[in-house]
Design an enzyme around this catalytic site. Structure first.
Site, PDB file in Angstrom:
ATOM      1  N   GLU A 190       0.872  -1.130  -0.097  1.00 26.79           N
ATOM      2  CA  GLU A 190       0.265  -0.175   0.054  1.00 26.79           C
ATOM      3  C   GLU A 190       0.782   1.225  -0.087  1.00 26.79           C
ATOM      4  OE1 GLU A 190      -2.944  -0.166   2.953  1.00 26.79           O
ATOM      5  OE2 GLU A 190      -4.154  -1.800   2.042  1.00 26.79           O
ATOM      6  N   GLU A 194      -5.844  -8.303  -0.500  1.00 21.91           N
ATOM      7  CA  GLU A 194      -6.444  -8.016   0.844  1.00 21.91           C
ATOM      8  C   GLU A 194      -7.843  -7.882   0.633  1.00 21.91           C
ATOM      9  OE1 GLU A 194      -4.962  -5.206   3.452  1.00 21.91           O
ATOM     10  OE2 GLU A 194      -2.803  -5.593   3.157  1.00 21.91           O
TER      11      GLU A 194
HETATM   12  O1  AHR Z   1      -5.095  -5.963   6.862  1.00 24.32           O
HETATM   13  C1  AHR Z   1      -4.947  -4.680   7.779  1.00 24.32           C
HETATM   14  C2  AHR Z   1      -4.225  -3.703   7.123  1.00 24.32           C
HETATM   15  O2  AHR Z   1      -5.143  -3.264   6.102  1.00 24.32           O
HETATM   16  C3  AHR Z   1      -3.078  -4.027   6.388  1.00 24.32           C
HETATM   17  O3  AHR Z   1      -1.889  -3.893   7.257  1.00 24.32           O
HETATM   18  C4  AHR Z   1      -2.907  -3.007   5.303  1.00 24.32           C
HETATM   19  O4  AHR Z   1      -2.136  -3.498   4.262  1.00 24.32           O
HETATM   20  C5  AHR Z   1      -4.362  -2.506   5.040  1.00 24.32           C
HETATM   21  O5  AHR Z   1      -4.417  -1.149   5.089  1.00 24.32           O
END
Ligand code: AHR
Length: 501
Positions: free
Chosen positions: A173, A292
């Site tokens: 990210e 994610e």
């Molecule tokens: O999954 C939790 C967080 O969400 C992770 O660390 C990050 O990559 C995202 O913002």
């Protein structure tokens, strides 16, 4: 009862499922690692300190790949802190989540855990505070057979065989201002490309994931992907997507419609990849790593009350309810519908932190509601995803129009001869009759129809009430003369299996 019509034709294939779309994620965050997968003082700990009760549930989920060690955590991580004798490892302030990281678990321990869990590791390098040097050293430590400083150090640490991690994320990210070492798309794109080159010089067999946007709502979304891919196209194999949803204003029809947002997000990123492909006159196709995805909002308020600088505090511990499981089922269907381009995906995360599995440091481990749709799909979703023609009644919600009440997809496993249909009925008031015209599938019968349903959309599973929301196998489906008639209860997740008799 509402009625939906579906045509399922053997010859209309979207693509073969890459099992890595059933991946998950373990970050050094909250109680994911410590008390989640690892707790040497727990009665369930094995000889290496890993919790056997957690491992059993992870195996039930049948997760083929687990992303590690972050997440936001990776952007401040010194991987060398987690190797060598545990007693000599430093305790660090962990800035992403404002905790103390003891480094008791590092790359070697995680590789040991992954072996026990029958899963691969999707490793990440730090492109926040670090860069090419740390990344090339790390991959040399992990993947080089021996005869060099870092690979010999791994051998000295007791790991003669290289870990051979195949998939590596180039940071996490990096578009997000919250990220340690946040970068512009040009800054990140250049760094990612040069890091990728060096890593592939060490091990040309690896696959690399470039950071896409941390969400579709980011102001830089789309430009970020285009710029990053402009820099990295020849070196990387995947671009990442992340998304989390929540029912913050308790509007369930609108919440369940968010699968449309996820679908649009995927389509947009495919378009950007193919735009850069055209611009570069390239023959190479970039695939998507949706590394994610989940529901995340229940714990937002309680997280604000956690004091900083403790080890493994209870962060991001969402307690999932029944309607979350419906959305997770819909999100899985959405991923499957893009099996031709989405080759990897990670349910974020796996244990305790926004997770299907919960543990009590002084008690047991149990399955949250979202465990069930994930388990269903990861265990039976093998083979080719079929392109269905779906005619479903629709509704409008606060943010979406023409939302189909029915989300469905079918998978044809040519090896076992099984067809599996996954379906969510988003109608909260009425059951639905789903009629499927099965073309080219002669002589099949229904072998099972399992249903996840509950009278209370907000019902949860807790340690004391673990089996409150669980699937049953009393679904009503009948197949006659090539026509499958399935009753989908209001607000339900359904798995219908068919086999040639
Ligand atoms: O999954 C939790 C967080 O969400 C992770 O660390 C990050 O990559 C995202 O913002």
């Amino acid at each position: 009862m509402k009625k939906a019509r579906v045509i399922i034709d053997k010859d209309f294939k979207i693509g073969k499922i890459d099992r890595r779309i059933y991946g998950s994620f373990v970050e050094h965050l909250g109680r994911a690692v410590y008390e989640g997968i690892y707790q040497p003082d727990h009665p369930e700990a094995d000889e290496a300190g890993f919790r056997k009760d957690t491992l059993a549930l992870v195996k039930e989920l049948n997760v083929p790949i687990v992303r590690y060690p972050g997440g936001n955590f990776v952007s401040g991580y010194r991987w060398e802190d987690g190797i060598g004798p545990v007693s000599q490892r430093p305790r660090r302030t962990e800035l992403a989540w404002r905790t103390i990281e003891p480094n008791t678990v590092g790359v070697n321990e995680f590789a040991d855990w992954a072996k026990r869990a029958n899963t691969e590791v999707m490793m990440a390098v730090n492109l926040g505070t670090r860069g090419i040097d740390a990344a090339r050293d790390f991959i040399e430590y992990c993947n080089h057979p021996g005869g060099s400083y870092w690979s010999d150090l791994r051998i000295k640490h007791g790991y003669k065989e290289p870990h051979n991690f195949k998939v590596w994320c180039l940071g996490n990210e990096m578009d997000g201002p919250w990220q340690i070492g946040h970068k512009t798309a040009d800054e990140y794109g250049r760094l990612a490309n040069e890091t990728a080159k060096a890593m592939k010089m060490v091990d040309p067999s690896i696959e690399l994931v470039a950071c896409g946007s941390s969400g579709r709502g980011m102001p830089t979304f789309a430009d970020w992907e285009a710029t990053v891919l402009d820099h990295t196209y020849d070196e990387v194999d995947y671009i990442s997507l992340h998304t989390y949803y929540g029912n913050r204003d308790n509007d369930t029809p609108n919440y369940l419609a968010r699968t449309l947002d996820m679908d649009d997000f995927i389509k947009s990123v495919i378009s950007i990849c193919d735009y850069i492909k055209a611009k570069k006159r390239s023959k190479k196709t970039i695939h998507l790593s949706f590394d994610e995805w989940n529901v995340w909002y229940h714990s937002n308020e309680s997280d604000k009350k956690i004091e900083p600088w403790s080890i493994a505090p209870p962060q991001l511990e969402d307690i999932y309810n029944f309607e979350d499981a419906l959305l997770v089922g819909g999100m899985l269907i959405t991923l499957l519908k893009h099996a031709d381009r989405v080759k990897m995906a990670c349910l974020a995360q796996l244990v305790n932190v926004i997770a299907p599995i919960m543990t009590n440091g002084k008690g047991g481990a149990w399955r949250q509601t979202i465990f069930y749709p994930f388990k269903d799909v990861s265990n039976s979703g093998n083979g080719n995803v079929l392109r269905l023609v779906v005619d479903s009644p629709k509704y409008d919600s606060k943010e979406f129009t023409d939302v189909p009440y029915l989300d469905t997809v079918a998978v044809n496993n040519e090896d076992t001869g099984e067809i599996v249909i996954y379906a969510v009925n988003k109608d909260l008031e009425e059951d639905m009759l789903m009629e499927c015209d099965l073309r080219g599938f002669d002589g099949y019968t229904v072998t099972s129809h399992t249903v996840l349903e509950h009278d209370d959309l907000k019902a949860v599973n807790t340690e004391d009430n673990q089996y409150n929301v669980v699937p049953h196998d009393k679904g009503q489906s009948l197949l006659e003369d090539g026509l499958l008639k399935a009753k989908l209860s209001k607000a339900s997740w359904n798995v219908i299996k068919l086999k040639k008799s």
